[in-house]
Design an enzyme around this catalytic site. Sequence first.
Site, PDB file in Angstrom:
ATOM      1  N   PHE A   1      30.699  -3.073  21.860  1.00  0.00           N
ATOM      2  CA  PHE A   1      32.031  -2.542  21.605  1.00  0.00           C
ATOM      3  C   PHE A   1      32.939  -3.575  20.939  1.00  0.00           C
ATOM      4  O   PHE A   1      33.630  -3.272  19.971  1.00  0.00           O
ATOM      5  CB  PHE A   1      32.671  -2.057  22.913  1.00  0.00           C
TER       6      PHE A   1
ATOM      7  N   GLU B   1      28.067   6.613  39.301  1.00  0.00           N
ATOM      8  CA  GLU B   1      27.503   7.539  38.324  1.00  0.00           C
ATOM      9  C   GLU B   1      25.992   7.654  38.473  1.00  0.00           C
ATOM     10  O   GLU B   1      25.422   8.744  38.393  1.00  0.00           O
ATOM     11  CB  GLU B   1      27.881   7.089  36.907  1.00  0.00           C
TER      12      GLU B   1
END
Lengths: 438, 438
Positions: free
Chosen positions: B14, B166
């Site tokens: 990123f 998650e």
Amino acid sequence: MSRRPHVLIVGGGFGGFAAAKRLRNADVSVTLVDRTNHHLFQPLLYQVATGGLSPANIAAPLRNLLRSQKNVTVLQDEITGVDPTSSLAWSNSEHYAYDYAIFAAGGVSSYFGKPEWAAIAPGLKTLTDAREIRRRVLGALEVAELQGLSDPPTFVVVGGGPTGVETAGAIAELTRHTLVGEFRRTDPSKSRILLVEAADRLLTSYPESLSAAAAERLAEMGVELRLGSMVSELQNGEATLTSNGRSEKIATASIVWAAGIAGSPLAGELAKAAGIAPERDQRVAINADLTLTGYDNVFAIGDMVRFAGRDGAALPGVAPVAIQQGKHAAYNVLRSLRGKQRKPFQYRNYGAMSVIGRGAAVADIGPAKLTGYPAWFAWLFVHLLQLVGHQNRALVAMQWGWNYFTKNRSARLTSGDAMLFPAGSTEASEPHASMIAP
Amino acid sequence: MSRRPHVLIVGGGFGGFAAAKRLRNADVSVTLVDRTNHHLFQPLLYQVATGGLSPANIAAPLRNLLRSQKNVTVLQDEITGVDPTSSLAWSNSEHYAYDYAIFAAGGVSSYFGKPEWAAIAPGLKTLTDAREIRRRVLGALEVAELQGLSDPPTFVVVGGGPTGVETAGAIAELTRHTLVGEFRRTDPSKSRILLVEAADRLLTSYPESLSAAAAERLAEMGVELRLGSMVSELQNGEATLTSNGRSEKIATASIVWAAGIAGSPLAGELAKAAGIAPERDQRVAINADLTLTGYDNVFAIGDMVRFAGRDGAALPGVAPVAIQQGKHAAYNVLRSLRGKQRKPFQYRNYGAMSVIGRGAAVADIGPAKLTGYPAWFAWLFVHLLQLVGHQNRALVAMQWGWNYFTKNRSARLTSGDAMLFPAGSTEASEPHASMIAP
């Protein structure tokens, strides 16, 4: 009440999967054993190897495909031995007793007595193979870019059958179209692609006019054809081709083996049990009803067997043969269970087709010999129809549409940290230092 | 005319990718080096690990993403050393001289001084990690089915931050919904899923109300929460949890490590050069303008640095921080080139969200604290928007839609022949023989 007969199916490829489905409504208990967890649509494996499709586009979990067929138990295991006299097969950890067995273990890449070539030139039989070839093909271009090589890499595809033609064509599209503009220091479109075939034409199972059309199209795409050539030696980073007694050494970073398929090692076990010499390509000869000689309850099908068609020639190792044999073996199991006589297998040949590239294919469908766009659309249509699972079909159609219009191949990921130097590349053993400072 | 300044960017995640794009119109020459060939959307890596998405859905080739930005050269290489005094970085084979360097090499899973745990409990940082976890999770269920175990496997997820929450939620969905009806001899829905967190609540970076909502939802999905628990020992097939001085041994076939991230080893090299002690988590402290102390032309960003936010606490290791820092580092490079003073970095926090399962998420967006469907739709929307590449976005949306309505996960392929016995499973070392004959 007696227990339900137990049918053991070894292999979840086209043949074994078709056999399991054919037993859907039968009062039998089926165990389907495969060493992987998925059914693989092998005809599109070359697209995974060249970054056009993802593994999940062409493979689906076997237990998902068979979840609603309650008489099937899917097990992930590798059958390594069989004793048909005691109706027993086994893996390294389990024993499988059966009333009927259908062996559909498929084939392996055959290196003509040179097993050491396997590490240098991977075949294209499994998802692991496809990932490894993708890693080597893309890795060779990465090395060229990193080292600023003026000579882009040379790719060698061995074998001019459908798999070799499709792979060479896909590498040509990848390097000539997809990657254009992505490299700064090397030019992938200048990479060499050699397609090596021992016969004097490509696609020998097709009519000569289609062989010629495929050769012409591949040449247009920049593939160098080496017909009448054999690979006489392979080493890391180098292939030796021999033609008419003359040898030529080719420096290459990536070699794909599509020259030969032999039967799975289990075929040898079956041949031994039946007391028949295995064929040269390790396939086992079977009876007309697909049983093994001497064992009425043992069937063998697909790439691991040799079965003569009406013209006396062995049937080709393609999906339709395996599927039809799988259905027929299951049908004969059911006939045996009902005390009826087994029927001989007859192959219905609906035709053959191979793709070469965007808008280019050859199709041999009865009297029709198609090339170019008509053959390509026929190929697309048939392969989408056959892909297992509705989602796969929709996703692949979408991916293909995208690839077609953008000339893109998004599934070009290679994974891991050690991918930079493919095992077959000489660079791996000779690190060199260069200064990168534009 | 003088040559264009050379900006070296280490890492295509990123931060590095954002920095490269920020330099789009600059009169500089950029070299972006990454050890993989792709930009990875790490927030969705847990979906690849649990079979919901394919690698190509969440990753795209870096050189494809940057093909039209002609001032960037993408190289696949692993930078292993740097000497900021001579403005030089290097890999095993190349040297990279730079005028400006932006280090964005990211983080690695941290095992609190127990590096030997890495092989037992893989983290979730790369596509290779995700494939390995997928292989182990699905492999554990295959072993249970093959051996007809009455006890389905136990999965242990270490770390109750967003990745752990998650992953545990996704394993619960996989075993409770997706796989229903696919197994005959074991019942995946009865498998145990333990989520281990040292703090007394999950998602410590979120408000307490959202932590409680996440805990409640996970418990409903069948995840056993072990709050206030630490992993004190890991061995193949066994995890020891310690809570309040009491220890408990858990037999487990699959352990996922989501407990800690440390800076890339390059962070240590930079700290050494700057003469500062590295932080406990191997991150390097940097100046307000993102430069390394003593080196105006060296920037470091993202998971490899420690940067204090307005409240004095270190910024979290999330994508928005890395992206904003990447853009800012590039901006400061441009200011330096124009002879202007560099500006300090300020993080704009737009909120945080974590998904738990179908229709379940938590979102902390300014004054809004969302749970359930509103949070889930917000999560879907933001993640689809952020996914790089239009095709990925469309394909992922389609895959998610399909998964949602069918509860299916088609990307459940494991590859290779040796997947049956995961390295962390005791079965691997103790083959047992059982008779399979229904």
